[in-house]
Design an enzyme around this catalytic site. Structure first.
Site, PDB file in Angstrom:
ATOM      1  N   PRO A 165      32.728  21.057  21.061  1.00 25.64           N
ATOM      2  CA  PRO A 165      32.510  22.264  21.854  1.00 25.64           C
ATOM      3  C   PRO A 165      31.519  23.211  21.174  1.00 25.64           C
ATOM      4  O   PRO A 165      31.599  23.452  19.977  1.00 25.64           O
ATOM      5  CB  PRO A 165      33.914  22.872  21.930  1.00 25.64           C
ATOM      6  CG  PRO A 165      34.839  21.721  21.739  1.00 25.64           C
ATOM      7  CD  PRO A 165      34.141  20.816  20.776  1.00 25.64           C
ATOM      8  N   GLU A 166      30.583  23.736  21.953  1.00 22.64           N
ATOM      9  CA  GLU A 166      29.582  24.660  21.433  1.00 22.64           C
ATOM     10  C   GLU A 166      29.856  26.052  21.998  1.00 22.64           C
ATOM     11  O   GLU A 166      30.885  26.283  22.641  1.00 22.64           O
ATOM     12  CB  GLU A 166      28.182  24.145  21.776  1.00 22.64           C
ATOM     13  CG  GLU A 166      27.952  22.733  21.219  1.00 22.64           C
ATOM     14  CD  GLU A 166      26.555  22.187  21.467  1.00 22.64           C
ATOM     15  OE1 GLU A 166      25.637  22.979  21.763  1.00 22.64           O
ATOM     16  OE2 GLU A 166      26.378  20.957  21.377  1.00 22.64           O
ATOM     17  N   LYS A 198      30.881  29.835  17.801  1.00 21.19           N
ATOM     18  CA  LYS A 198      31.749  28.663  17.876  1.00 21.19           C
ATOM     19  C   LYS A 198      33.181  28.978  17.449  1.00 21.19           C
ATOM     20  O   LYS A 198      33.907  28.104  16.988  1.00 21.19           O
ATOM     21  CB  LYS A 198      31.191  27.537  16.998  1.00 21.19           C
ATOM     22  CG  LYS A 198      29.947  26.867  17.577  1.00 21.19           C
ATOM     23  CD  LYS A 198      29.622  25.602  16.798  1.00 21.19           C
ATOM     24  CE  LYS A 198      28.422  24.885  17.392  1.00 21.19           C
ATOM     25  NZ  LYS A 198      28.144  23.620  16.682  1.00 21.19           N
TER      26      LYS A 198
END
Length: 389
Positions: A2-3, A54
């Site tokens: 996930p970014e 993040k």
């Protein structure tokens, strides 16, 4: 992994799903998680979320009169490769739900769960953003831009621009697919020196004669690299859904796949950077491209995302892998070399020969052992073996 946009979408999900819900009791951690226990208990509290780059901060706010008296507690999450939040019935917890927040009775029992299949995600009960991370590319654009341009003398910008874009000290929220999309739109070779690309932005100034609306229009029509680091993640957020990747649902993934212009798209080239991450691009890779690098064959989008996860898995486990490789390359010298084609034996006595043949390394079918050899015979046999080191 996930970014920034996925963390931002996760915060939206938590805030919408938990709106109006009252949670109660202790925070429950799974027995297999290596993350710390969460020292919080309250008869009534609410949950809110905020993303930055993040990371995602979850805040537990006790309601007035809740017992025992508690101050608000913040937890900062890093999702690793597979972290996400789910709101589910309390009696139907999903697998790998490593942290659970339960609603208070008498309402129907629900649980907000931090779900992490690979267990690379982490939470910190100190509630502070991770030290060293730069401003968020989504929420703190002006500070983000200033931080990059003020620090161009840093050795991070000696590297190719594709590698510099993953440095969270300066590009907090940018990850593998975002860097590919940003560089592709500007036709910047991924292995051009980062400082060469970014120094030109220090001198870019719009004409003071332009009105504010004209300046905004000019920036939107011709954004530079740092502006795209802000605008491209915003496009992903506007796609909606719960994030990218096939595990988020085919509808979400289809919209994301249609949005991609470069990352994993047929006809694009790809190389691995010095960290082993795949960068997708079109045209010349640039002067700092790895020598002898080969373009990887295009796979399906799902296979490509899975491959990147496996690569990051290997990166995070690099220390253990290095030890394994070292052990294979330099086995202990006091262990005898095993005959080819056999498994390792705890008993280091020479294998017995078959009754019907004398193929080396084959076990005798009768179970009888050869008589012990003399020391002279043993030394003669050992002299003919390759060195175990």
């Amino acid at each position: 992994m996930p970014e920034g946009p996925e963390l931002h979408l996760a915060s939206h999900f938590v805030n919408e799903a938990c709106k109006g819900l009252v949670f109660g009791g202790c925070v429950e951690k799974s027995s297999v998680s290596r993350n710390p226990e969460v020292p919080f208990e309250s008869s009534a509290y609410q949950i809110s979320a905020l993303a930055r780059g993040k990371e995602l901060r979850l805040t537990l706010n006790p309601l007035p009169g809740a017992q025992p008296p508690q101050k608000p507690l913040s937890l900062v999450f890093r999702f690793g490769m597979t972290g996400s939040f789910q709101l589910v019935p309390a009696d139907a917890l999903p697998p790998h739900a490593h942290l659970r927040f339960y609603t208070a009775p008498p309402a129907p029992g629900l649980a907000l769960c931090f779900v992490d299949i690979r267990r690379f995600g982490h939470w910190d009960s100190a509630g502070e953003w991770q030290a060293g991370r730069g401003p968020c590319v989504l929420l703190e654009y002006e500070r983000f831009r200033e931080n990059v341009l003020r620090n161009l003398s840093d050795k991070a910008f000696d590297r190719p621009i594709c590698e510099a874009l993953l440095d969270q000290r300066f590009f907090n929220g940018i990850g593998n697919y975002l860097r590919a999309e940003i560089l592709y739109r500007l036709k910047i070779p991924p292995f051009e020196k980062a400082r060469t690309v970014l120094e030109a932005l220090q001198h870019c100034r719009l004409s003071p004669e332009l009105t504010l609306s004209q300046k905004i229009k000019a920036k939107l029509q011709n954004p530079d690299l740092l502006e795209l680091c802000h605008l491209v993640p915003k496009e992903v957020v506007q796609l909606g859904g719960k994030g990218y990747g096939p595990e988020r649902g085919e509808e979400d993934f289809a919209a994301f796949r249609a949005w991609l212009r470069c990352y994993g798209v047929p006809g694009m080239s790809s190389l691995r950077d010095r960290q082993g991450r795949t960068i997708w691009f079109q045209g010349d890779p640039g002067p700092l491209a790895p020598k002898g690098g080969r373009s990887r064959t295009k796979k399906s989008q799902k296979a490509q995302l899975d491959a990147e996860d496996r690569k990051e898995d290997r990166t995070l486990s690099s220390k253990s892998i290095s030890r394994t490789r070292k052990a294979r390359k330099h086995p202990p010298k006091n262990k005898a070399q095993q005959p080819e084609g056999t498994s390792l034996q705890q008993n280091l006595e020479p294998p017995t020969a078959s009754k019907t043949g004398k193929r080396r390394g084959r076990q005798a079918t009768t179970g009888r052992r050869r008589p012990p050899k003399s020391k002279t015979d043993t030394r003669t046999r050992e002299a003919g073996r390759p060195s175990a080191s």
